[in-house]
Scaffold this active site. Structure first.
Site, PDB file in Angstrom:
ATOM      1  N   ASP A  52     -29.727 -18.261  -2.801  1.00  0.00           N
ATOM      2  CA  ASP A  52     -29.212 -16.921  -3.098  1.00  0.00           C
ATOM      3  C   ASP A  52     -27.722 -16.866  -2.764  1.00  0.00           C
ATOM      4  O   ASP A  52     -27.331 -17.047  -1.624  1.00  0.00           O
ATOM      5  CB  ASP A  52     -29.954 -15.891  -2.226  1.00  0.00           C
ATOM      6  N   TYR A  57     -19.490 -13.440  -2.340  1.00  0.00           N
ATOM      7  CA  TYR A  57     -19.490 -14.349  -1.190  1.00  0.00           C
ATOM      8  C   TYR A  57     -18.380 -15.403  -1.313  1.00  0.00           C
ATOM      9  O   TYR A  57     -18.061 -16.086  -0.342  1.00  0.00           O
ATOM     10  CB  TYR A  57     -20.843 -15.065  -1.020  1.00  0.00           C
ATOM     11  N   SER A 152     -30.082  -5.004  -6.777  1.00  0.00           N
ATOM     12  CA  SER A 152     -30.104  -5.125  -5.325  1.00  0.00           C
ATOM     13  C   SER A 152     -29.645  -3.790  -4.751  1.00  0.00           C
ATOM     14  O   SER A 152     -28.741  -3.149  -5.309  1.00  0.00           O
ATOM     15  CB  SER A 152     -29.166  -6.255  -4.894  1.00  0.00           C
ATOM     16  N   ASN A 153     -30.274  -3.408  -3.685  1.00  0.00           N
ATOM     17  CA  ASN A 153     -29.927  -2.157  -2.997  1.00  0.00           C
ATOM     18  C   ASN A 153     -30.164  -0.917  -3.855  1.00  0.00           C
ATOM     19  O   ASN A 153     -29.533   0.121  -3.644  1.00  0.00           O
ATOM     20  CB  ASN A 153     -28.465  -2.214  -2.511  1.00  0.00           C
ATOM     21  N   LYS A 243     -30.680 -17.103   6.173  1.00  0.00           N
ATOM     22  CA  LYS A 243     -29.408 -17.837   6.091  1.00  0.00           C
ATOM     23  C   LYS A 243     -29.133 -18.550   7.414  1.00  0.00           C
ATOM     24  O   LYS A 243     -29.387 -18.000   8.488  1.00  0.00           O
ATOM     25  CB  LYS A 243     -28.274 -16.837   5.792  1.00  0.00           C
TER      26      LYS A 243
HETATM   27  N1  LIG Z   1     -27.946  -8.074  -1.577  1.00  0.00           N
HETATM   28  C1  LIG Z   1     -27.273  -7.753  -0.494  1.00  0.00           C
HETATM   29  O1  LIG Z   1     -26.590  -6.711  -0.435  1.00  0.00           O
HETATM   30  C2  LIG Z   1     -27.355  -8.645   0.686  1.00  0.00           C
HETATM   31  C3  LIG Z   1     -26.897  -8.204   1.929  1.00  0.00           C
HETATM   32  C4  LIG Z   1     -27.021  -9.067   3.018  1.00  0.00           C
HETATM   33  C5  LIG Z   1     -27.584 -10.331   2.846  1.00  0.00           C
HETATM   34  N2  LIG Z   1     -27.988 -10.743   1.601  1.00  0.00           N
HETATM   35  C6  LIG Z   1     -28.615 -12.089   1.388  1.00  0.00           C
HETATM   36  O2  LIG Z   1     -29.626 -12.293   2.392  1.00  0.00           O
HETATM   37  C7  LIG Z   1     -29.291 -13.464   3.135  1.00  0.00           C
HETATM   38  C8  LIG Z   1     -29.781 -13.353   4.562  1.00  0.00           C
HETATM   39  O3  LIG Z   1     -29.210 -12.252   5.230  1.00  0.00           O
HETATM   40  P1  LIG Z   1     -28.138 -12.423   6.413  1.00  0.00           P
HETATM   41  O4  LIG Z   1     -27.231 -13.550   6.084  1.00  0.00           O
HETATM   42  O5  LIG Z   1     -27.573 -11.073   6.659  1.00  0.00           O
HETATM   43  O6  LIG Z   1     -28.958 -12.734   7.710  1.00  0.00           O
HETATM   44  P2  LIG Z   1     -30.313 -13.371   8.244  1.00  0.00           P
HETATM   45  O7  LIG Z   1     -30.775 -14.494   7.400  1.00  0.00           O
HETATM   46  O8  LIG Z   1     -31.202 -12.232   8.516  1.00  0.00           O
HETATM   47  O9  LIG Z   1     -29.768 -13.944   9.642  1.00  0.00           O
HETATM   48  C9  LIG Z   1     -28.755 -14.910   9.681  1.00  0.00           C
HETATM   49  C10 LIG Z   1     -28.226 -14.998  11.106  1.00  0.00           C
HETATM   50  O10 LIG Z   1     -29.230 -15.534  11.955  1.00  0.00           O
HETATM   51  C11 LIG Z   1     -28.796 -16.790  12.490  1.00  0.00           C
HETATM   52  N3  LIG Z   1     -29.942 -17.717  12.414  1.00  0.00           N
HETATM   53  C12 LIG Z   1     -30.583 -18.135  11.309  1.00  0.00           C
HETATM   54  N4  LIG Z   1     -31.633 -18.908  11.612  1.00  0.00           N
HETATM   55  C13 LIG Z   1     -31.666 -19.006  12.957  1.00  0.00           C
HETATM   56  C14 LIG Z   1     -32.515 -19.680  13.859  1.00  0.00           C
HETATM   57  N5  LIG Z   1     -33.554 -20.416  13.439  1.00  0.00           N
HETATM   58  N6  LIG Z   1     -32.247 -19.577  15.188  1.00  0.00           N
HETATM   59  C15 LIG Z   1     -31.200 -18.827  15.625  1.00  0.00           C
HETATM   60  N7  LIG Z   1     -30.367 -18.157  14.801  1.00  0.00           N
HETATM   61  C16 LIG Z   1     -30.591 -18.241  13.475  1.00  0.00           C
HETATM   62  C17 LIG Z   1     -27.633 -17.231  11.630  1.00  0.00           C
HETATM   63  O11 LIG Z   1     -26.703 -17.966  12.388  1.00  0.00           O
HETATM   64  P3  LIG Z   1     -26.036 -19.355  11.873  1.00  0.00           P
HETATM   65  O12 LIG Z   1     -25.660 -19.178  10.447  1.00  0.00           O
HETATM   66  O13 LIG Z   1     -24.870 -19.517  12.787  1.00  0.00           O
HETATM   67  O14 LIG Z   1     -27.089 -20.400  12.092  1.00  0.00           O
HETATM   68  C18 LIG Z   1     -27.029 -15.881  11.232  1.00  0.00           C
HETATM   69  O15 LIG Z   1     -26.210 -15.365  12.258  1.00  0.00           O
HETATM   70  C19 LIG Z   1     -27.771 -13.550   2.988  1.00  0.00           C
HETATM   71  O16 LIG Z   1     -27.257 -14.789   3.402  1.00  0.00           O
HETATM   72  C20 LIG Z   1     -27.607 -13.218   1.532  1.00  0.00           C
HETATM   73  O17 LIG Z   1     -27.937 -14.343   0.728  1.00  0.00           O
HETATM   74  C21 LIG Z   1     -27.891  -9.907   0.538  1.00  0.00           C
END
Ligand SMILES: NC(=O)c1ccc[n+]([C@@H]2O[C@H](COP(=O)([O-])OP(=O)(O)OC[C@H]3O[C@@H](n4cnc5c(N)ncnc54)[C@H](OP(=O)(O)O)[C@@H]3O)[C@@H](O)[C@H]2O)c1
Length: 279
Positions: A52, A57, A152-153, A243
Protein backbone atom coordinates in the site's frame (compact mmCIF):
# COMPACT_ATOMS: atom_id res chain seq x y z
CA UNK A 1 -14.61 -16.54 4.26
CA UNK A 2 -12.56 -16.22 7.49
CA UNK A 3 -11.58 -19.92 7.56
CA UNK A 4 -9.86 -19.56 4.18
CA UNK A 5 -7.56 -16.80 5.44
CA UNK A 6 -4.51 -18.92 6.20
CA UNK A 7 -1.45 -16.96 5.10
CA UNK A 8 -0.34 -13.68 3.50
CA UNK A 9 -1.29 -14.94 0.04
CA UNK A 10 -4.86 -15.76 1.07
CA UNK A 11 -7.23 -13.43 -0.74
CA UNK A 12 -10.53 -11.85 0.09
CA UNK A 13 -12.82 -11.29 -2.87
CA UNK A 14 -13.82 -7.78 -3.92
CA UNK A 15 -17.28 -7.05 -5.35
CA UNK A 16 -15.94 -7.33 -8.91
CA UNK A 17 -14.36 -10.76 -8.24
CA UNK A 18 -10.77 -9.52 -7.91
CA UNK A 19 -8.84 -11.19 -5.06
CA UNK A 20 -7.07 -8.96 -2.55
CA UNK A 21 -4.36 -10.45 -0.29
CA UNK A 22 -5.71 -10.42 3.25
CA UNK A 23 -2.87 -8.35 4.78
CA UNK A 24 -1.01 -5.52 3.06
CA UNK A 25 2.29 -3.79 3.81
CA UNK A 26 2.01 -0.06 4.63
CA UNK A 27 4.54 2.52 3.47
CA UNK A 28 3.41 5.88 4.92
CA UNK A 29 6.37 7.79 6.42
CA UNK A 30 8.74 5.36 4.74
CA UNK A 31 11.40 7.54 3.15
CA UNK A 32 11.84 7.36 -0.61
CA UNK A 33 15.14 5.84 -1.75
CA UNK A 34 17.04 2.95 -0.14
CA UNK A 35 14.67 2.64 2.85
CA UNK A 36 11.44 2.26 0.86
CA UNK A 37 13.14 0.05 -1.74
CA UNK A 38 14.65 -2.27 0.88
CA UNK A 39 11.57 -2.60 3.10
CA UNK A 40 9.34 -3.44 0.14
CA UNK A 41 11.84 -6.07 -0.99
CA UNK A 42 11.99 -7.44 2.57
CA UNK A 43 8.20 -7.49 2.90
CA UNK A 44 7.91 -9.47 -0.32
CA UNK A 45 10.65 -11.86 0.84
CA UNK A 46 8.77 -12.68 4.05
CA UNK A 47 5.59 -13.33 2.10
CA UNK A 48 3.59 -10.09 1.89
CA UNK A 49 1.84 -9.98 -1.48
CA UNK A 50 0.10 -6.63 -1.11
CA UNK A 51 1.81 -3.22 -0.91
CA UNK A 52 0.00 0.00 0.00
CA UNK A 53 1.48 3.32 -1.10
CA UNK A 54 0.16 6.74 -2.13
CA UNK A 55 1.32 9.54 -4.38
CA UNK A 56 1.43 11.76 -1.26
CA UNK A 57 3.98 9.42 0.39
CA UNK A 58 6.53 10.40 -2.29
CA UNK A 59 7.93 6.85 -2.45
CA UNK A 60 6.15 5.26 -5.42
CA UNK A 61 9.36 5.02 -7.50
CA UNK A 62 11.23 3.25 -4.67
CA UNK A 63 8.27 0.94 -4.00
CA UNK A 64 8.39 -0.07 -7.68
CA UNK A 65 12.13 -0.60 -7.44
CA UNK A 66 11.70 -2.87 -4.38
CA UNK A 67 9.09 -4.87 -6.26
CA UNK A 68 11.38 -5.43 -9.24
CA UNK A 69 14.41 -6.26 -7.05
CA UNK A 70 12.40 -8.85 -5.09
CA UNK A 71 12.05 -11.06 -8.13
CA UNK A 72 8.41 -11.74 -7.24
CA UNK A 73 6.28 -11.71 -10.37
CA UNK A 74 4.22 -8.57 -10.92
CA UNK A 75 0.98 -10.55 -11.24
CA UNK A 76 1.56 -12.14 -7.82
CA UNK A 77 1.66 -8.78 -6.03
CA UNK A 78 -1.30 -6.50 -5.34
CA UNK A 79 -0.25 -2.84 -5.66
CA UNK A 80 -2.37 0.01 -4.33
CA UNK A 81 -1.74 3.71 -4.67
CA UNK A 82 -3.90 6.74 -3.90
CA UNK A 83 -4.72 10.06 -5.48
CA UNK A 84 -4.01 13.05 -3.29
CA UNK A 85 -6.46 15.88 -2.59
CA UNK A 86 -4.79 18.30 -5.02
CA UNK A 87 -6.30 16.30 -7.89
CA UNK A 88 -10.07 16.38 -8.41
CA UNK A 89 -12.21 15.88 -11.51
CA UNK A 90 -12.28 13.31 -14.30
CA UNK A 91 -9.46 14.34 -16.68
CA UNK A 92 -7.00 15.25 -13.90
CA UNK A 93 -7.71 11.91 -12.21
CA UNK A 94 -6.90 9.92 -15.34
CA UNK A 95 -3.67 11.87 -15.86
CA UNK A 96 -2.65 11.43 -12.19
CA UNK A 97 -3.21 7.67 -12.30
CA UNK A 98 -1.19 7.37 -15.51
CA UNK A 99 1.64 9.29 -13.84
CA UNK A 100 1.50 7.06 -10.74
CA UNK A 101 1.61 3.93 -12.93
CA UNK A 102 4.66 5.34 -14.71
CA UNK A 103 6.39 6.34 -11.44
CA UNK A 104 5.84 2.87 -9.97
CA UNK A 105 7.19 1.38 -13.21
CA UNK A 106 4.25 -0.99 -13.64
CA UNK A 107 1.72 -1.54 -16.44
CA UNK A 108 -1.40 -1.36 -14.28
CA UNK A 109 -2.54 -0.81 -10.70
CA UNK A 110 -4.42 -3.43 -8.71
CA UNK A 111 -6.24 -0.78 -6.71
CA UNK A 112 -6.46 3.01 -7.04
CA UNK A 113 -8.03 4.98 -4.19
CA UNK A 114 -9.36 8.51 -3.66
CA UNK A 115 -7.12 9.34 -0.67
CA UNK A 116 -9.59 11.70 1.05
CA UNK A 117 -13.06 12.86 0.00
CA UNK A 118 -13.93 16.46 -0.74
CA UNK A 119 -15.89 17.40 2.41
CA UNK A 120 -18.68 19.83 3.30
CA UNK A 121 -16.47 21.67 5.81
CA UNK A 122 -14.11 22.77 3.00
CA UNK A 123 -16.24 22.81 -0.17
CA UNK A 124 -19.94 23.58 -0.59
CA UNK A 125 -19.98 21.48 -3.78
CA UNK A 126 -18.19 18.51 -2.19
CA UNK A 127 -20.66 15.93 -3.48
CA UNK A 128 -20.29 17.11 -7.10
CA UNK A 129 -16.49 17.21 -6.72
CA UNK A 130 -16.43 13.61 -5.50
CA UNK A 131 -18.82 12.55 -8.28
CA UNK A 132 -16.62 14.18 -10.95
CA UNK A 133 -13.46 12.58 -9.55
CA UNK A 134 -15.20 9.23 -9.41
CA UNK A 135 -16.01 9.43 -13.15
CA UNK A 136 -12.24 9.43 -13.72
CA UNK A 137 -11.88 6.34 -11.51
CA UNK A 138 -14.63 4.59 -13.47
CA UNK A 139 -12.90 5.45 -16.75
CA UNK A 140 -9.58 4.04 -15.49
CA UNK A 141 -11.39 0.86 -14.44
CA UNK A 142 -13.27 0.49 -17.72
CA UNK A 143 -10.07 1.15 -19.70
CA UNK A 144 -8.26 -1.63 -17.80
CA UNK A 145 -5.62 0.61 -16.22
CA UNK A 146 -6.68 -0.47 -12.72
CA UNK A 147 -8.15 -3.80 -11.64
CA UNK A 148 -10.21 -2.28 -8.82
CA UNK A 149 -11.20 1.21 -7.67
CA UNK A 150 -12.01 2.50 -4.24
CA UNK A 151 -11.91 5.29 -1.73
CA UNK A 152 -10.25 6.12 1.55
CA UNK A 153 -11.56 8.01 4.54
CA UNK A 154 -15.06 8.09 3.07
CA UNK A 155 -17.77 8.10 5.72
CA UNK A 156 -21.24 6.69 4.97
CA UNK A 157 -22.55 10.13 3.91
CA UNK A 158 -19.79 10.42 1.28
CA UNK A 159 -20.47 6.91 -0.03
CA UNK A 160 -24.21 7.50 -0.08
CA UNK A 161 -23.77 10.71 -2.07
CA UNK A 162 -21.49 8.93 -4.54
CA UNK A 163 -24.14 6.26 -5.04
CA UNK A 164 -26.44 8.83 -6.65
CA UNK A 165 -24.23 9.12 -9.75
CA UNK A 166 -21.81 6.17 -9.67
CA UNK A 167 -22.04 3.50 -12.35
CA UNK A 168 -19.56 1.34 -10.45
CA UNK A 169 -19.50 1.61 -6.66
CA UNK A 170 -16.14 1.63 -4.81
CA UNK A 171 -14.86 -1.86 -4.10
CA UNK A 172 -12.79 -0.76 -1.09
CA UNK A 173 -12.90 1.88 1.66
CA UNK A 174 -9.58 2.30 3.50
CA UNK A 175 -10.17 3.87 6.91
CA UNK A 176 -8.55 4.08 10.32
CA UNK A 177 -9.29 0.87 12.22
CA UNK A 178 -7.63 -0.76 15.23
CA UNK A 179 -8.51 -1.78 18.78
CA UNK A 180 -10.13 1.25 20.34
CA UNK A 181 -11.18 2.73 17.00
CA UNK A 182 -13.71 0.63 15.12
CA UNK A 183 -15.80 3.18 13.19
CA UNK A 184 -18.69 0.74 13.40
CA UNK A 185 -20.92 3.00 11.25
CA UNK A 186 -18.44 2.67 8.37
CA UNK A 187 -18.08 -1.09 8.87
CA UNK A 188 -21.86 -1.56 8.86
CA UNK A 189 -22.35 0.60 5.75
CA UNK A 190 -19.58 -1.22 3.88
CA UNK A 191 -20.86 -4.66 4.87
CA UNK A 192 -24.35 -3.76 3.65
CA UNK A 193 -23.01 -2.41 0.35
CA UNK A 194 -20.38 -5.05 -0.53
CA UNK A 195 -17.41 -2.75 0.08
CA UNK A 196 -14.22 -4.32 1.49
CA UNK A 197 -12.77 -2.33 4.41
CA UNK A 198 -9.02 -1.89 4.74
CA UNK A 199 -7.47 -0.83 8.06
CA UNK A 200 -5.02 2.03 8.05
CA UNK A 201 -2.88 2.40 11.20
CA UNK A 202 -3.81 -1.14 12.33
CA UNK A 203 -1.28 -0.69 15.18
CA UNK A 204 -2.68 2.76 15.94
CA UNK A 205 0.47 4.11 14.22
CA UNK A 206 2.41 2.57 17.13
CA UNK A 207 0.18 4.03 19.87
CA UNK A 208 -1.26 0.61 20.80
CA UNK A 209 2.03 -1.24 21.16
CA UNK A 210 2.35 -0.56 24.89
CA UNK A 211 -1.36 -0.70 25.64
CA UNK A 212 -1.89 -2.94 28.70
CA UNK A 213 -4.99 -4.73 27.39
CA UNK A 214 -3.55 -5.42 23.94
CA UNK A 215 -0.26 -6.55 25.49
CA UNK A 216 -2.03 -8.86 27.95
CA UNK A 217 -4.21 -10.48 25.29
CA UNK A 218 -1.18 -10.96 23.03
CA UNK A 219 0.89 -12.45 25.85
CA UNK A 220 -1.80 -15.09 26.48
CA UNK A 221 -1.03 -16.37 22.95
CA UNK A 222 2.74 -15.81 23.11
CA UNK A 223 2.28 -12.94 20.65
CA UNK A 224 3.30 -9.26 20.59
CA UNK A 225 0.83 -6.40 20.73
CA UNK A 226 1.60 -5.65 17.05
CA UNK A 227 0.72 -9.22 16.03
CA UNK A 228 -2.43 -9.05 18.17
CA UNK A 229 -3.59 -5.89 16.38
CA UNK A 230 -2.99 -7.39 12.93
CA UNK A 231 -4.88 -10.55 13.93
CA UNK A 232 -7.75 -8.45 15.34
CA UNK A 233 -8.34 -6.79 11.95
CA UNK A 234 -8.10 -10.12 10.10
CA UNK A 235 -10.73 -11.68 12.37
CA UNK A 236 -13.02 -8.72 11.68
CA UNK A 237 -12.76 -9.51 7.95
CA UNK A 238 -10.79 -6.31 7.40
CA UNK A 239 -7.52 -6.00 5.46
CA UNK A 240 -4.83 -4.51 7.75
CA UNK A 241 -1.82 -2.63 6.35
CA UNK A 242 0.89 -2.76 9.04
CA UNK A 243 3.93 -0.60 8.33
CA UNK A 244 7.50 -0.99 9.58
CA UNK A 245 10.95 0.06 8.47
CA UNK A 246 12.66 -2.65 10.57
CA UNK A 247 13.33 -6.03 8.97
CA UNK A 248 12.66 -8.07 12.11
CA UNK A 249 9.36 -6.27 12.75
CA UNK A 250 8.26 -6.76 9.12
CA UNK A 251 8.87 -10.49 9.53
CA UNK A 252 7.15 -10.60 12.94
CA UNK A 253 4.07 -8.75 11.65
CA UNK A 254 3.58 -11.57 9.14
CA UNK A 255 3.40 -14.24 11.87
CA UNK A 256 -0.31 -13.88 12.52
CA UNK A 257 -1.81 -17.12 11.20
CA UNK A 258 -0.86 -19.53 13.98
CA UNK A 259 -3.22 -18.22 16.66
CA UNK A 260 -6.79 -16.97 17.02
CA UNK A 261 -8.35 -14.43 19.38
CA UNK A 262 -11.38 -15.73 21.27
CA UNK A 263 -14.81 -14.07 21.06
CA UNK A 264 -14.22 -12.63 24.54
CA UNK A 265 -10.85 -11.19 23.53
CA UNK A 266 -12.33 -9.68 20.37
CA UNK A 267 -15.16 -8.09 22.40
CA UNK A 268 -12.69 -6.70 24.95
CA UNK A 269 -10.66 -5.09 22.14
CA UNK A 270 -13.86 -3.82 20.45
CA UNK A 271 -14.93 -2.01 23.58
CA UNK A 272 -11.65 -0.61 24.89
CA UNK A 273 -11.34 3.16 25.37
CA UNK A 274 -11.04 5.29 22.25
CA UNK A 275 -7.52 5.45 20.86
CA UNK A 276 -8.28 6.97 17.45
CA UNK A 277 -6.06 9.41 15.60
CA UNK A 278 -8.41 12.28 16.28
CA UNK A 279 -9.09 11.36 19.91
N1 LIG B 1 -5.48 6.19 3.71
C1 LIG B 1 -4.97 6.94 4.66
O1 LIG B 1 -5.37 8.10 4.87
C2 LIG B 1 -3.91 6.36 5.52
C3 LIG B 1 -3.54 7.01 6.71
C4 LIG B 1 -2.56 6.41 7.50
C5 LIG B 1 -1.96 5.22 7.09
N2 LIG B 1 -2.32 4.64 5.90
C6 LIG B 1 -1.72 3.34 5.45
O2 LIG B 1 -1.74 2.41 6.55
C7 LIG B 1 -0.40 2.01 6.83
C8 LIG B 1 -0.23 1.69 8.30
O3 LIG B 1 -0.51 2.80 9.11
P1 LIG B 1 0.62 3.59 9.93
O4 LIG B 1 1.85 3.66 9.10
O5 LIG B 1 -0.01 4.83 10.43
O6 LIG B 1 0.89 2.75 11.23
P2 LIG B 1 0.84 1.28 11.84
O7 LIG B 1 1.13 0.25 10.83
O8 LIG B 1 -0.41 1.23 12.62
O9 LIG B 1 2.08 1.41 12.85
C9 LIG B 1 3.37 1.67 12.39
C10 LIG B 1 4.24 2.06 13.57
O10 LIG B 1 4.42 0.94 14.43
C11 LIG B 1 5.80 0.57 14.46
N3 LIG B 1 5.86 -0.90 14.38
C12 LIG B 1 5.43 -1.68 13.37
N4 LIG B 1 5.56 -2.98 13.65
C13 LIG B 1 6.10 -3.05 14.89
C14 LIG B 1 6.49 -4.12 15.72
N5 LIG B 1 6.33 -5.40 15.34
N6 LIG B 1 7.04 -3.83 16.93
C15 LIG B 1 7.19 -2.54 17.32
N7 LIG B 1 6.83 -1.48 16.57
C16 LIG B 1 6.29 -1.72 15.35
C17 LIG B 1 6.45 1.25 13.28
O11 LIG B 1 7.78 1.59 13.57
P3 LIG B 1 9.01 1.31 12.54
O12 LIG B 1 8.56 1.71 11.18
O13 LIG B 1 10.09 2.18 13.09
O14 LIG B 1 9.32 -0.15 12.67
C18 LIG B 1 5.60 2.52 13.17
O15 LIG B 1 6.03 3.50 14.10
C19 LIG B 1 0.43 3.19 6.33
O16 LIG B 1 1.80 2.90 6.24
C20 LIG B 1 -0.26 3.51 5.04
O17 LIG B 1 0.12 2.58 4.03
C21 LIG B 1 -3.29 5.19 5.13
Amino acid sequence: MESKVENLSSRRTLSNGVGIPCVGFGTWQTPSGDVARDVVKKALEVGFRHIDTATAYGNEASVGEGLRLSGVKREDVFITTKQWTDIRGCAATVAAAEKAIQTLGVDYLDLYLVHWPAVAKLSADWAQMNADTWRGFEKLYKDGKVRAIGVSNFMPEHLEALKASAEVMPMVDQVEFHPGYMQRNVLDYCAANGIQVEAWSPLGSGRLLADPLVTKIGAAHGKSSAQTCVRYAIQHGIVPLPKSTHAERIAANAEVFDFALSDEEMSALDSMPETGYRV
